[in-house]
Design an enzyme around this catalytic site. Structure first.
Site, PDB file in Angstrom:
ATOM      1  CG  HIS A   1      -1.692   1.269   1.400  1.00 41.22           C
ATOM      2  ND1 HIS A   1      -2.691   1.655   0.540  1.00 41.22           N
ATOM      3  CD2 HIS A   1      -1.595   2.261   2.325  1.00 41.22           C
ATOM      4  CE1 HIS A   1      -3.194   2.825   0.936  1.00 41.22           C
ATOM      5  NE2 HIS A   1      -2.537   3.218   2.018  1.00 41.22           N
TER       6      HIS A   1
ATOM      7  NE  ARG B   1       5.860  10.133  -1.056  1.00 42.48           N
ATOM      8  CZ  ARG B   1       4.906   9.628  -0.262  1.00 42.48           C
ATOM      9  NH1 ARG B   1       3.983  10.407   0.248  1.00 42.48           N
ATOM     10  NH2 ARG B   1       4.887   8.348   0.020  1.00 42.48           N
TER      11      ARG B   1
ATOM     12  CD  GLU C   1      -6.794   4.349   3.953  1.00 47.71           C
ATOM     13  OE1 GLU C   1      -6.626   4.319   5.182  1.00 47.71           O
ATOM     14  OE2 GLU C   1      -6.040   4.985   3.182  1.00 47.71           O
TER      15      GLU C   1
ATOM     16  CD  GLU D   1      -6.559   1.198   7.937  1.00 46.87           C
ATOM     17  OE1 GLU D   1      -6.210   1.161   9.133  1.00 46.87           O
ATOM     18  OE2 GLU D   1      -6.475   2.223   7.223  1.00 46.87           O
TER      19      GLU D   1
ATOM     20  CG  ASP E   1      -8.727   5.089   7.982  1.00 45.80           C
ATOM     21  OD1 ASP E   1      -9.474   5.947   8.485  1.00 45.80           O
ATOM     22  OD2 ASP E   1      -7.543   5.298   7.679  1.00 45.80           O
TER      23      ASP E   1
ATOM     24  CE1 TYR F   1      -0.166  14.756   0.290  1.00 40.34           C
ATOM     25  CE2 TYR F   1       1.148  13.500   1.857  1.00 40.34           C
ATOM     26  CZ  TYR F   1       0.934  13.967   0.585  1.00 40.34           C
ATOM     27  OH  TYR F   1       1.835  13.654  -0.403  1.00 40.34           O
TER      28      TYR F   1
ATOM     29  CE  LYS G   1      -6.472   8.627   5.637  1.00 36.69           C
ATOM     30  NZ  LYS G   1      -6.547   7.259   5.119  1.00 36.69           N
TER      31      LYS G   1
ATOM     32  CB  THR H   1      -4.625   0.580   3.181  1.00 39.82           C
ATOM     33  OG1 THR H   1      -5.251   1.793   3.536  1.00 39.82           O
ATOM     34  CG2 THR H   1      -5.365  -0.085   2.048  1.00 39.82           C
TER      35      THR H   1
HETATM   36 MN    MN Z   1      -5.808   4.208   7.143  1.00 36.24          MN
END
Ligand code: MN
Length: 406
Positions: free
Chosen positions: A124, A133, A190, A192, A224, A235, A244, A340
């Protein structure tokens, strides 16, 4: 067996997970899931079979029960396993102790004081790094040295079945220089798992990887919810915030570490070698199959992801050791989510962001429609189970419908 357990039930005799339920006639109380039923622990306590204050079984949450410690809570589980299999036990001939799950309302199993979300799947983190990025250097230099995480919002963790409204917020449209305000256009889940802390530490104390499992009561499925467009704009430099904290959803039954014991497996090799406080011995990953599906409003479900908890690069013991190495205290009921859980295969990615590769490769649903992200009216279901031979231990599901922005 005192009660019929359907074949392939998540809630086999090997499981005995704990939760909080109520019915039309019964207020909130502790129970364990067995087959399609719930064994009412508050009612069992009235038989005088427990040697602790039975009041802890009639609280709003399981925190006080968990606080009794594993010597007590593990014995409750093994006692119940024995009683359910013994036709002459204290539970025999007492159908009133059992409630059909279909007739019960489930509630948050614990009061979550603090919630932390990790970022522990290398697949992930690599996928996100490639998209947000640099495709060549997807992982940041710290990633293989630190179980990266952030402090999340405990107040908005909700139980399966609670609908979630699409969040509104600031986003920066493509090629724009100024942000706009409105409903998120990139609502995502997500996949999880979350573990629930089972023992307090005082401020200043640390938990070693060796001792970590003493501090973990059990696990739930954890969705999530994430707003990717809000996340992308907000962020930097301090990490996730409003993208979130509007909601996270959990499954209602806490599956204990005891129940997951048969499913331990080795984790991935960690290279470069981690610092001594993060080193560990033994098998600390768990082989738990995970699945996500989407059901459009009025439609049928399409499975869109198959993953496994065993893929985690950083295990729970390392997460807890890292979390507390600076002396940060933890409390019973604290929730620590894995991050995740993605695998290597494209159908094992644990978010729409990855499955649709940032919206460039839409996911096909059975009704002919496609999804880049989650639409209003969609229900996202996550399920998980571990299986070894005849032993099956499952988590049930976390099911959440998305409603339009308020
Ligand atoms: Mn998460």
């Amino acid at each position: 067996m005192i009660i019929n357990i359907p074949e392939n039930s998540d809630f086999s005799i090997h499981n005995i997970p704990f939760g909080i339920f109520s019915t039309q006639n019964k207020g909130k109380r502790a129970g364990v899931a067995i087959g399609d039923h719930i064994l009412d622990l508050a009612a069992v306590a009235e038989l005088g079979v427990f040697d602790f204050d039975a009041g802890v079984l009639e609280r709003e949450d399981l925190n006080d029960f968990i606080m009794l410690g594993k010597a007590t809570t593990s014995k409750v589980r093994t006692d119940i396993q024995q009683w359910l299999q013994d036709e002459h036990s204290v539970l025999a001939g007492k159908p009133e102790l059992f409630v059909k799950q279909s007739e019960a309302q489930m509630h948050m199993p614990v009061c979550v004081g603090d919630y932390t979300d990790f970022y522990s799947s290398i697949e992930h983190a690599t996928n996100v790094g490639k998209m947000f990025r640099d495709p060549e250097n997807a992982l940041l230099p710290n990633w293989k040295h630190i179980p990266v995480g952030y402090h999340g919002r405990a107040s908005s963790i909700v139980i399966s079945g609670t609908p979630v409204h699409r969040p509104k917020g600031q986003t920066l449209p493509k090629d724009a220089t100024q942000p706009v305000f409105g409903p998120s256009q990139r609502l995502d889940f997500e996949l999880e798992m979350g573990f629930i802390v089972g023992k307090n530490t005082p401020l200043g104390a640390s938990v070693s990887t060796q001792m970590a499992e003493d501090y973990i009561f059990g696990l739930v499925l954890f969705n999530d919810w994430s707003a990717r467009d809000i996340q992308k704009w907000e962020y930097v430099p301090l990490g996730p915030f409003l993208a979130k904290n509007f909601a996270s959803s959990i499954s209602p039954w806490i599956v204990t570490l005891d129940a997951l014991e048969p499913f331990r497996v080795p984790g991935p090799t960690q290279e470069p070698k981690v610092l001594p406080y993060l080193q560990y011995e033994g098998n600390k990953n768990y082989d738990i199959h995970l699945e996500v599906s989407i059901r459009p409003e009025g439609g049928t479900e399409t499975p869109i992801c198959h993953s496994n908890f065993k893929y985690m690069y950083w295990n729970m013991a390392q997460q807890l050791a890292h979390h507390t190495v600076n002396g940060c205290n933890i409390h019973v009921g604290d929730m620590m989510a894995s991050g995740t859980i993605s695998g290597k295969e494209e159908n094992s990615y644990g978010s729409m962001l990855e499955l649709s590769w940032m919206g460039t490769q839409p996911v096909q649903l059975k009704d002919g429609s496609e999804r880049k992200f989650i639409q209003d009216g969609d229900t996202v279901n996550m399920r998980g189970y571990a299986q070894k031979g005849d032993i099956r231990v499952g988590f049930g599901e976390v099911s959440t419908k998305v409603l339009p922005a308020k």
